[in-house]
Motif scaffolding. Sequence first.
Motif, PDB file in Angstrom:
ATOM      1  N   SER A 137      -8.888  -2.149 -63.066  1.00  0.00           N
ATOM      2  CA  SER A 137      -7.602  -1.489 -62.829  1.00  0.00           C
ATOM      3  C   SER A 137      -6.663  -1.672 -64.008  1.00  0.00           C
ATOM      4  O   SER A 137      -5.442  -1.561 -63.861  1.00  0.00           O
ATOM      5  N   GLY A 138      -7.214  -1.914 -65.191  1.00  0.00           N
ATOM      6  CA  GLY A 138      -6.401  -2.208 -66.354  1.00  0.00           C
ATOM      7  C   GLY A 138      -5.799  -0.970 -67.004  1.00  0.00           C
ATOM      8  O   GLY A 138      -6.160   0.174 -66.710  1.00  0.00           O
ATOM      9  N   ILE A 139      -4.881  -1.211 -67.914  1.00  0.00           N
ATOM     10  CA  ILE A 139      -4.153  -0.132 -68.578  1.00  0.00           C
ATOM     11  C   ILE A 139      -5.078   0.705 -69.457  1.00  0.00           C
ATOM     12  O   ILE A 139      -5.048   1.946 -69.414  1.00  0.00           O
ATOM     13  N   ILE A 140      -5.911   0.052 -70.278  1.00  0.00           N
ATOM     14  CA  ILE A 140      -6.777   0.780 -71.208  1.00  0.00           C
ATOM     15  C   ILE A 140      -7.790   1.658 -70.476  1.00  0.00           C
ATOM     16  O   ILE A 140      -7.935   2.853 -70.815  1.00  0.00           O
ATOM     17  N   PRO A 141      -8.538   1.176 -69.477  1.00  0.00           N
ATOM     18  CA  PRO A 141      -9.454   2.072 -68.754  1.00  0.00           C
ATOM     19  C   PRO A 141      -8.746   3.252 -68.093  1.00  0.00           C
ATOM     20  O   PRO A 141      -9.301   4.363 -68.047  1.00  0.00           O
ATOM     21  N   ARG A 142      -7.520   3.039 -67.599  1.00  0.00           N
ATOM     22  CA  ARG A 142      -6.799   4.150 -66.975  1.00  0.00           C
ATOM     23  C   ARG A 142      -6.390   5.192 -68.008  1.00  0.00           C
ATOM     24  O   ARG A 142      -6.434   6.405 -67.737  1.00  0.00           O
ATOM     25  N   GLY A 149     -11.657  11.896 -68.348  1.00  0.00           N
ATOM     26  CA  GLY A 149     -12.110  12.261 -67.019  1.00  0.00           C
ATOM     27  C   GLY A 149     -13.184  11.353 -66.457  1.00  0.00           C
ATOM     28  O   GLY A 149     -13.622  11.532 -65.312  1.00  0.00           O
ATOM     29  N   VAL A 150     -13.609  10.378 -67.234  1.00  0.00           N
ATOM     30  CA  VAL A 150     -14.612   9.413 -66.774  1.00  0.00           C
ATOM     31  C   VAL A 150     -13.910   8.382 -65.884  1.00  0.00           C
ATOM     32  O   VAL A 150     -12.800   7.940 -66.208  1.00  0.00           O
ATOM     33  N   PRO A 151     -14.521   7.963 -64.780  1.00  0.00           N
ATOM     34  CA  PRO A 151     -13.868   6.966 -63.912  1.00  0.00           C
ATOM     35  C   PRO A 151     -13.524   5.689 -64.671  1.00  0.00           C
ATOM     36  O   PRO A 151     -14.288   5.233 -65.531  1.00  0.00           O
ATOM     37  N   ALA A 152     -12.369   5.122 -64.342  1.00  0.00           N
ATOM     38  CA  ALA A 152     -11.912   3.920 -65.042  1.00  0.00           C
ATOM     39  C   ALA A 152     -12.878   2.755 -64.862  1.00  0.00           C
ATOM     40  O   ALA A 152     -13.038   1.923 -65.760  1.00  0.00           O
ATOM     41  N   SER A 153     -13.558   2.695 -63.711  1.00  0.00           N
ATOM     42  CA  SER A 153     -14.496   1.604 -63.470  1.00  0.00           C
ATOM     43  C   SER A 153     -15.659   1.624 -64.447  1.00  0.00           C
ATOM     44  O   SER A 153     -16.247   0.577 -64.750  1.00  0.00           O
ATOM     45  N   SER A 154     -15.998   2.821 -64.959  1.00  0.00           N
ATOM     46  CA  SER A 154     -17.095   2.927 -65.924  1.00  0.00           C
ATOM     47  C   SER A 154     -16.665   2.569 -67.338  1.00  0.00           C
ATOM     48  O   SER A 154     -17.518   2.376 -68.209  1.00  0.00           O
TER      49      SER A 154
END
Length: 588
Positions: A137-142, A149-154
């Motif tokens: 749930s971090g800033i960079i993945p979001r 468009g890739v899910p942040a979890s990936s």
Amino acid sequence: MTLTARPAAATAPKPRRNRLQLTASDRFVYVLAIPLVLILLVYIVFPMIATVFTSAEDGGAAYVDFVSGNSRQALVLSVGISLASVLTAGVVGTGLAVLLTRFSFPGRSVLKVFALLPLALPPLIGALSFYYLYGTSGIIPRVLAELTGVPASSLSFDGIAGVMLVHTLTMYPYFYLSVSAGLSGSDASLEEAAMNLGASRSTMWRTVLLPMLTPALVSGALLTFMVSMASFTAPQFYNVNTLTMRIVAAKTSGAYDLAAAQSTVLSVVSILFLLLMRWYQNRRLTRSMSKGTPQTVKTVQGILPQILAAIGSAVIVLVLAAPVAAIVLLAFTVNGTWTTQIIPPEYTLQNFIDIFTEPRSLRPLLVSSQMSAVAMAASIVVGVVTAWVIARWKGKGAGILDLMIMLPWALPGTVVGINIVTAFASPTPFNLGQVFLGSLWILPLAYFIRFVPLVFRNAAASLAQIDPSVEEAAQNLGAGPLRTLRTITLPLMARGVIAGALLAFVQGFGEYVASVVIYPARFVPLSVEIYNRQYANDLGTAFAYGSLQVLAILIVLIISEVLEKPGRFTRRRRRTGDIAETAAATAA
């Protein structure tokens, strides 16, 4: 009359007389050594021995559980992560050292400042900042999810990958500092000679520079491996079952014998790695026998290379500054407002106001600052006196004192905590009949044990630069050993002692690994309170605490940098050395 007296004196048994004849300074050294040995035995050596004995209770059943249970897998995982951390931190730290010591490019001066920024991150709040930057749930993945468009979890770092990211970007300064010093002090004529004899640049690095950098690389590898083996906060947030996690879990569940066995194994692994690195370093001599030619810094030529270098420097600076920026940003967050947004949508000063106005919120700050101050004072006394006794000791035995006081530096914080729990849980003659477990005094005791090596090493380094003849001159003019130590030696050591004391205070102020094992419920230290607030979703207050920790460390780093430059202490040192005889006569 004088001429006839000397031959008569010469007939005495000279060897026996030299053994029995001790100066007042020699006797003073041995008198000081007695309480020092007792302190080191009671608070450093005895807790280790108590842990070993506790682990061997019931016929060593705890070791059977260790081998057959999850502890064995946790040990393998800890060693694997630590070795991988040495590799990744070594590549990053050595690469930065080569870049900043050998090349001049746009942004180099700024990058040199930010290269040491990870040293300002306390372990707990540093791991938290990385988690909220690069976690699921971090800033960079979001941000990347919004762009691609890739899910942040990936796109996030989780599990072992998250631990490796934290270790790499917080531990590379151990390599950077040592390798930078090694490269700056290397002899340029050796490199030129190898190149003139037809060696390629890669061959020259492999056969000339890397062997010369062996001590620096060994130093960085030792620190990185030991800190990684002791790491608890990163595995805790990324849910990686390392041995430190198992130690805390065993202690929390009341399995003290298993926790002692795990701590003993962890200590043995760290000490074995220390011996292995020393053996590797001592296999061959890596000292330059030439006079030495200063290194030249190569300037990056061309518009395009300079632009690329400037862009690369900016990117690296952003990566290094991001954790501190995240701490400051989240310190002003309104609790409960940051859910699916990239960054928190609302900000407030109330987090800081609550800390300094509510007694409950202010108490962790007071506990950590006061306990660290007490530990710092004890570390100054024991560290300075031990450094002086070892430096002035005549005969064998000084090496044993050195090993005893430096031993906690080779032990993980969880091991120190378990040692204290097992040694001081009940009154014994070895701990002077005191029960420290559950009392307020257990925190400064733990901080003292962990960080007295910092004061000792800084004091010893300062003392090594003082000519013993200065003390001898003072005593020849009538000053006693104690007066000489107080009025001559201590002022000359002041700069190193203050630097070591400040480091010890800051380390205690941000200590978490040992604190989480031993802290009394009524006196929660700051780092544990930060974790409790984060666990209770009080994110703003947790990071407000963390920003205060970072600010304190930055202030100490600035003061330490000032102390390293010629100034008031240097002038005072020179004045004290010049008027040593006069001061000694006046003191007498």
